[in-house]
Design an enzyme around this catalytic site. Structure first.
Site, PDB file in Angstrom:
ATOM      1  N   GLU A 335     -18.990  -6.165 -11.563  1.00 46.10           N
ATOM      2  CA  GLU A 335     -20.374  -5.703 -11.486  1.00 46.10           C
ATOM      3  C   GLU A 335     -20.645  -4.378 -12.175  1.00 46.10           C
ATOM      4  OE1 GLU A 335     -19.137  -5.549  -7.001  1.00 46.10           O
ATOM      5  OE2 GLU A 335     -18.492  -6.648  -8.762  1.00 46.10           O
ATOM      6  N   ASN A 336     -19.598  -3.644 -12.589  1.00 43.69           N
ATOM      7  CA  ASN A 336     -19.834  -2.420 -13.347  1.00 43.69           C
ATOM      8  C   ASN A 336     -20.097  -2.684 -14.819  1.00 43.69           C
ATOM      9  OD1 ASN A 336     -17.023  -3.175 -13.342  1.00 43.69           O
ATOM     10  ND2 ASN A 336     -16.557  -1.244 -14.339  1.00 43.69           N
TER      11      ASN A 336
END
EC number: 2.8.3.5
Length: 509
Positions: A335-336
C-alpha cells in the site's frame, strides 16, 4: 538585445513562452532554514513520507530549530523517537497529529495516553484520498472505509485524554454522515488541506517539476498538491528541460519552494535481507511458537491462485509469500505504492528508498510499477486487489475483525487495514487460535474496536480453518490430533461443521 544568460521572452497573442535558461529560479532557496523561517505558530503542516522512507528530514530539523509551536501535523506516520517527526514530538512543538499508523514511536504513544497530544487517527487510504481531494478542490467524498467502526462512522474515539492521569476523554471524534448507494452504506469524509507541505523528492528542475525515486514517492505527491505553500527538499536540482515532460511526477505548479538538502541520513527502520542458505535452519528444531506460526503460514499460502493480485499484512501474512505453491504466480501489492514486490535484497544491495508497507527493505521484479499512496489506495478501494491476508486480534462469528488498537494501552493506528477490509476483495485472517493466556480470539462479538464489519471470508489458525458463510461460521479443516469438541472448547463463537471436514491442509515445501 537580451543577455544570453537570461530567459528569452516571446510574446504571441498574450501567451508568454520561455526558452531554456541558466538563470536562478525564484523557487530555489539557499537552505532549509530560509525555506521554513516564516512558518508561524499554529500552522497546519502536511509532511510527506512513509515511515522514514521519503521524509523531508532536513526540513523537519529546520522546523524544530525555529521553535515554532502549536502545530497541527498531517502525516501517515510519526517517525521514530529520535528521527523524522519524532524530533518535533520530543520538543513538544506539535499540538495535534492526524495520522494513520504510529506504532513505531513510543514518545507519540506516551504523550497521547497522558493527554499531552491530540491525535486524530484515520485509515490510511482515507488519509491519502482526503489529501488528494483537498488538492483537487473537492470538499468531501463518500467511502465505505470505516463503516460500522467507532473510529469513522460511529465517532467517539478519543482524540485527547485529560492530562491529570484520570483517563477521562476530553475530545472525541465526530460521527460521520452516511448515505446508501446501491444498497451499501458509505461514510462522508472531508478533504484535508494545509498551510504548508514539507515533502521530499529525488530531483527537481528550476521550474519546480519533481521526480521521486522508488517507494520514496508514497504520500509526497498528494501532500504537495494540498497546501498553500509546498516546500520540496530534493537531492538534485537541474535546469528546466533536463527532466522530460512525460517523466515529471509532480508538476511545478504545485511547488513554491525548493531546497537542496546538504546531506541525507535515509535511516532504514527495518533492514531486512535474504538469509544465507546453510542448511542449518532445516536441521534446527523449531520451538512450539515458531512451529505454530509456520503451520498457519503454510496453510495461508494455499489461498494463492495463479494470476492473483494480493496484499499481505504486516507480520505473519507477509511470511505467506515464502511458501507460494509451485506453478502459482501472483503479484504482491504494497500500500505504500508498489505493485510487483520482489524478495528481500541481498546484504549490501538494500535501498533505503525501496521498502514495503512493513518498512522492510525489498526489491522489485521485472514488470513492477511504483506509484503514489493515493494511486495505491485507488487500486484497493476500487476492488482491483483479489486477495487480502491480514493478522487479527479478534474475529467475531459474523466476520467482524478487530486488529488495530487496545484502548488505553496500545495505540498503533489502523494503517491500511480498514481500507483493505472494505474494498470487496477476499479477506483471509490468520492468527493464533487463543491469546497467550489461553482465551479464545474467535468470539461471539468482538470486544475491541472494529477494523471492519462483516468483512472476513476465512479464518486460519494453527488448529482450524473456518469459513464465514452468510454471517455464520463453518468449520472446514481441523489439525491432526484435535477433535471438533477440542475446537469448540477454544472457540467462543458458535459454528457448524462442514460435511466435508478435512485435516488442516499444508503447502508442500
Amino acid at each position: 538585445m537580451l543577455s544570453r544568460n537570461l530567459k528569452t521572452l516571446v510574446k504571441n497573442k498574450n501567451i508568454l513562452y520561455f526558452t531554456t535558461s541558466t538563470s536562478k529560479s525564484n523557487k530555489i532557496y539557499e537552505n532549509a532554514k530560509e525555506a521554513v523561517k516564516d512558518i508561524p505558530n499554529g500552522s497546519k503542516l502536511l509532511v510527506g513520507g512513509f515511515g522514514l522512507c521519503g521524509i523531508p528530514e532536513n526540513l523537519i530539523s529546520a522546523v524544530r530549530d525555529t521553535g515554532v509551536k502549536d502545530l497541527t501535523v498531517v502525516s501517515n506516520n510519526a517517525g521514530v523517537d529520535d528521527f523524522g517527526l519524532g524530533v518535533l514530538l520530543k520538543s513538544r512543538q506539535i499540538k495535534r497529529m492526524i495520522s494513520s499508523y504510529v506504532g513505531e514511536n513510543a514518545t507519540f504513544e506516551s504523550q497521547y495516553l497522558k493527554g499531552e497530544l491530540e491525535v486524530e487517527l484515520t485509515p490510511q487510504g482515507n488519509l491519502a484520498e482526503r489529501l488528494r481531494a483537498g488538492g483537487a478542490g473537492i470538499p468531501a467524498f463518500y467511502t465505505s472505509t470505516g463503516v460500522g467502526t467507532v473510529l469513522v462512522e460511529e465517532g467517539g474515539f478519543p482524540i485527547k485524554y485529560a492530562n491529570d492521569g484520570s483517563g477521562k476523554v476530553e475530545i472525541k471524534s465526530e460521527p460521520r454522515p452516511t448515505q446508501l448507494y446501491n444498497g451499501r452504506k458509505y461514510c462522508l469524509e472531508e478533504s484535508i488541506t494545509g498551510d504548508y507541505a514539507l515533502i521530499k523528492a529525488w530531483k527537481a528542475d528550476t521550474r519546480g517539476n519533481l521526480v521521486f525515486r522508488n517507494t520514496a514517492r508514497n504520500f509526497n505527491p498528494p501532500m504537495a498538491t494540498a497546501a498553500k505553500i509546498t516546500i520540496a527538499e530534493v537531492e538534485e536540482i537541474v535546469d528546466a528541460g533536463e527532466i522530460k515532460p512525460d517523466e515529471v511526477h509532480v508538476p511545478g505548479i504545485y511547488i513554491q519552494r525548493i531546497v537542496k538538502g546538504p546531506s541525507f541520513e535515509k535511516r532504514i527502520e527495518r533492514l531486512t535481507v535474504q538469509k544465507e542458505k546453510t542448511g542449518e535452519a532445516a536441521a534446527k528444531p523449531k520451538d512450539e511458537a515458531a512451529a505454530k506460526r509456520e503451520r498457519i503460514v503454510r496453510r495461508a499460502a494455499l489461498e494463492f491462485e495463479d494470476g492473483m493480485y494480493c496484499n499481505l499484512g504486516i507480520g505473519m501474512p507477509t511470511l505467506a509469500s515464502n511458501f507460494i505453491p509451485k506453478g502459482i504466480r501472483i503479484e504482491l501489492q504494497s500500500e505504500n505504492g508498489l505493485l510487483g514486490m520482489g524478495p528481500f535484497p541481498k546484504m549490501g544491495e538494500h535501498d533505503a528508498d525501496l521498502i514495503n508497507a512493513g518498512k522492510e527493505t525489498v526489491t522489485t521484479i521485472p514488470g513492477s510499477s511504483i506509484f503514489s499512496s493515493a494511486d495505491s489506495f485507488a487500486m484497493i478501494r476500487g476492488g482491483h486487489v483479489d486477495l487480502t491476508i491480514l493478522g487479527g486480534m479478534q474475529v467475531s462469528g459474523n466476520g467482524d475483525l478487530a486488529n488495530w488498537v487496545i484502548p488505553g494501552s496500545m495505540v498503533k493506528g489502523p494503517g491500511g487495514a480498514m481500507d483493505l477490509t472494505s474494498s470487496g476483495s477476499r479477506v483471509v485472517v490468520i492468527m493464533e487460535h487463543t491469546t497467550k493466556h489461553g482465551k479464545p480470539k474467535i468470539l461471539k462479538n468482538c470486544t475491541l474496536p472494529l477494523t471492519g464489519k462483516s468483512c472476513v471470508n476465512r479464518i486460519i489458525t494453527e488448529l482450524a480453518v473456518f469459513d464465514v458463510v452468510n454471517g455464520k461460521l463453518e468449520l472446514i479443516e481441523v489439525v491432526d490430533g484435535q477433535t471438533v469438541d477440542d475446537i469448540k472448547s477454544k472457540t467462543e463463537a458458535e459454528f457448524t461443521v462442514s460435511k466435508n471436514l478435512k485435516p488442516l491442509q499444508q503447502v508442500e515445501i
